[in-house]
Design an enzyme around this catalytic site. Structure first.
Site, PDB file in Angstrom:
ATOM      1  CB  ALA A 151       0.047   6.840  -3.855  1.00  0.00           C
ATOM      2  CE  LYS A 175       2.619   9.205  -4.908  1.00  0.00           C
ATOM      3  NZ  LYS A 175       3.112   9.821  -3.688  1.00  0.00           N
ATOM      4  CG  ASN A 218      -3.552  11.931   1.329  1.00  0.00           C
ATOM      5  OD1 ASN A 218      -2.857  11.046   0.815  1.00  0.00           O
ATOM      6  ND2 ASN A 218      -3.350  12.330   2.567  1.00  0.00           N
ATOM      7  CE  LYS A 219      -5.657   5.963   3.391  1.00  0.00           C
ATOM      8  NZ  LYS A 219      -6.323   4.966   2.523  1.00  0.00           N
ATOM      9  NE  ARG A 276      -0.883   2.062   3.315  1.00  0.00           N
ATOM     10  CZ  ARG A 276       0.167   2.815   3.613  1.00  0.00           C
ATOM     11  NH1 ARG A 276       1.231   2.293   4.199  1.00  0.00           N
ATOM     12  NH2 ARG A 276       0.177   4.117   3.325  1.00  0.00           N
ATOM     13  CG  ASP A 293      -3.613   8.025  -2.238  1.00  0.00           C
ATOM     14  OD1 ASP A 293      -3.658   8.646  -1.159  1.00  0.00           O
ATOM     15  OD2 ASP A 293      -3.217   6.852  -2.341  1.00  0.00           O
ATOM     16  CB  CYS A 326      -2.423   8.438   5.843  1.00  0.00           C
ATOM     17  SG  CYS A 326      -2.649   6.749   5.184  1.00  0.00           S
TER      18      CYS A 326
HETATM   19  P1  RI2 Z   1       3.062   7.869  -0.431  1.00  0.00           P
HETATM   20  C1  RI2 Z   1      -1.780   6.180   0.935  1.00  0.00           C
HETATM   21  O1  RI2 Z   1      -2.894   5.427   0.514  1.00  0.00           O
HETATM   22  C2  RI2 Z   1      -2.177   7.342   1.823  1.00  0.00           C
HETATM   23  O2  RI2 Z   1      -3.369   7.978   1.416  1.00  0.00           O
HETATM   24  C3  RI2 Z   1      -0.978   8.215   1.644  1.00  0.00           C
HETATM   25  O3  RI2 Z   1      -1.194   9.541   2.083  1.00  0.00           O
HETATM   26  C4  RI2 Z   1      -0.796   8.117   0.137  1.00  0.00           C
HETATM   27  O4  RI2 Z   1      -1.063   6.743  -0.166  1.00  0.00           O
HETATM   28  C5  RI2 Z   1       0.528   8.544  -0.397  1.00  0.00           C
HETATM   29  O5  RI2 Z   1       1.568   7.755   0.134  1.00  0.00           O
HETATM   30  P2  RI2 Z   1      -3.151   3.884   1.023  1.00  0.00           P
HETATM   31  O6  RI2 Z   1      -2.483   3.001  -0.013  1.00  0.00           O
HETATM   32  O7  RI2 Z   1       3.017   7.559  -1.897  1.00  0.00           O
HETATM   33  O8  RI2 Z   1      -2.619   3.711   2.406  1.00  0.00           O
HETATM   34  O9  RI2 Z   1       3.542   9.270  -0.179  1.00  0.00           O
HETATM   35  O10 RI2 Z   1      -4.645   3.719   0.960  1.00  0.00           O
HETATM   36  O11 RI2 Z   1       3.820   6.831   0.359  1.00  0.00           O
END
Ligand code: RI2
Length: 337
Positions: free
Chosen positions: A47, A259, A233-234, A45, A223, A154
């Site tokens: 993004a 993104k 985003n979350k 998990r 995201d 998050c």
């Molecule tokens: P990085 C995550 O989604 C969160 O929403 C977080 O803020 C976003 O991705 C970006 O994360 P999830 O996969 O790419 O936990 O900066 O639902 O790590």
């Protein structure tokens, strides 16, 4: 031989410290379909992490795939790409990464040429994505001063890079980190912050407005970013933005250029993923409440007016500059399919 770190979570949503090390120099052990499943079930998990895992999976799949001719081979690759893209709808980093890798084989005429192109594009995407986070960290650290209280939500590698770099540079600040229902990604965040020796207050998601009076700066990840600068985003991010706006606290988004969502130029809306209600309330409890419908939207949209800056690897931009990123750095005409 480089290794990427992919943090995982178990299926009940409890954060744990299991890490999957994915060797991204073309010899990954997981198959593409296992990777797709792990993305779907949140074991992989975040993004950016999802994007790198997808690129790595395509590279490995290309190596192992054989077909009688190049047309069939490309068709199989496209099927694999579609499987990855369909796993989670909101994080645009996933289709962007897949498109970047898949475009590399467009003009190839032999299977061996196409394999090499996919492998090179995947490797280059993974490396540049990791470098982007480092650059965002250096940029974001400039916004954190001694004595600051920084709120994050998050578990974003890009947002964390800003905090970790500021700490490495000797800045003395405190973080407020949210719990993040229902997957508890905040547990991963506080583990990382604790490991780095950063003082952190851990709060439930609904305590944000109460605590905002102590906060000087908010940094979150993203995201997906639309052409008007709105950020997906979350879930809970937009409430935090609202509370920050009310308290006149600066709100920064840390996000790599991949993104940004080129399809929003053509009017597409960012799809908000609604996950299984079992993640929120156990099925046996839900069964006893026939008039209650449990909903589980996992992202929300923060309008550009609530965002001061987006920190990218090419610099800090206002949300209104999102189109420029899509046009000049993402090649939006190539990335829409
Ligand atoms: P990085 C995550 O989604 C969160 O929403 C977080 O803020 C976003 O991705 C970006 O994360 P999830 O996969 O790419 O936990 O900066 O639902 O790590």
């Amino acid at each position: 031989m480089g290794y990427s770190l992919y943090q995982t979570m178990n299926k009940t949503g409890a954060a744990h410290n299991t890490f999957v090390f994915i060797q991204h120099q073309y010899s990954i052990r997981m198959s593409l379909f296992e990777t797709a499943d792990q993305i779907r079930t949140m074991q992989i998990r975040g993004a950016g992490t999802i994007a790198r895992a997808a690129a790595a999976a395509l590279s490995e799949y290309a190596q192992s795939l054989s077909a009688s001719d190049i047309t069939d081979w490309k068709k199989e690759m496209q099927h694999a790409a579609d499987t990855l893209v369909e796993t989670r709808p909101t994080a645009v980093s996933l289709p962007n990464a897949v498109n970047i890798v898949m475009q590399s084989m467009q003009d190839t005429t032999t299977i061996s040429e196409a394999k090499s192109a996919i492998m090179a594009a995947a490797s280059s995407f993974i490396t540049s994505s990791e470098n982007a986070i480092t650059r965002i960290g250096s940029l974001g650290s400039h916004y954190i001063r001694d004595g600051d209280v920084v709120l994050t939500h998050c578990n974003s590698q890009a947002a964390l890079a800003c905090l970790l770099t500021a700490k490495n540079e000797g800045r003395d600040f405190k973080v407020i980190a949210t719990e993040v229902r229902p997957w508890w990604q905040g547990h991963k965040t506080i583990q990382t912050l604790n490991d780095a020796g950063i003082r952190t207050d851990f709060i439930v998601d609904s305590a944000v407005r109460y605590c905002m009076k102590e906060v000087n700066l908010v940094i979150v990840g993203a995201d997906a970013i639309a052409v008007n600068g709105a950020v997906a985003n979350k879930i809970g991010t937009s409430q935090i933005a609202l509370a920050a706006h009310e308290a006149r606290v600066r709100f920064l988004v840390a996000a790599e250029c991949y993104k940004f969502a080129p399809k929003t130029i053509l009017g597409d809306e960012t799809e908000i993923e609604e996950r299984n209600p079992d993640e929120v309330l156990a099925p046996q409890i839900r069964a006893s409440l026939p008039f209650v419908k449990v909903r589980n939207p996992v992202f929300d949209i923060t309008p550009p007016g609530y965002i001061d800056l987006i920190l990218t690897e090419i610099g800090a931009i206002s949300p209104q500059m999102a189109y420029i990123i899509m046009r000049d750095y993402l090649g939006w005409n190539k990335n829409i399919r």
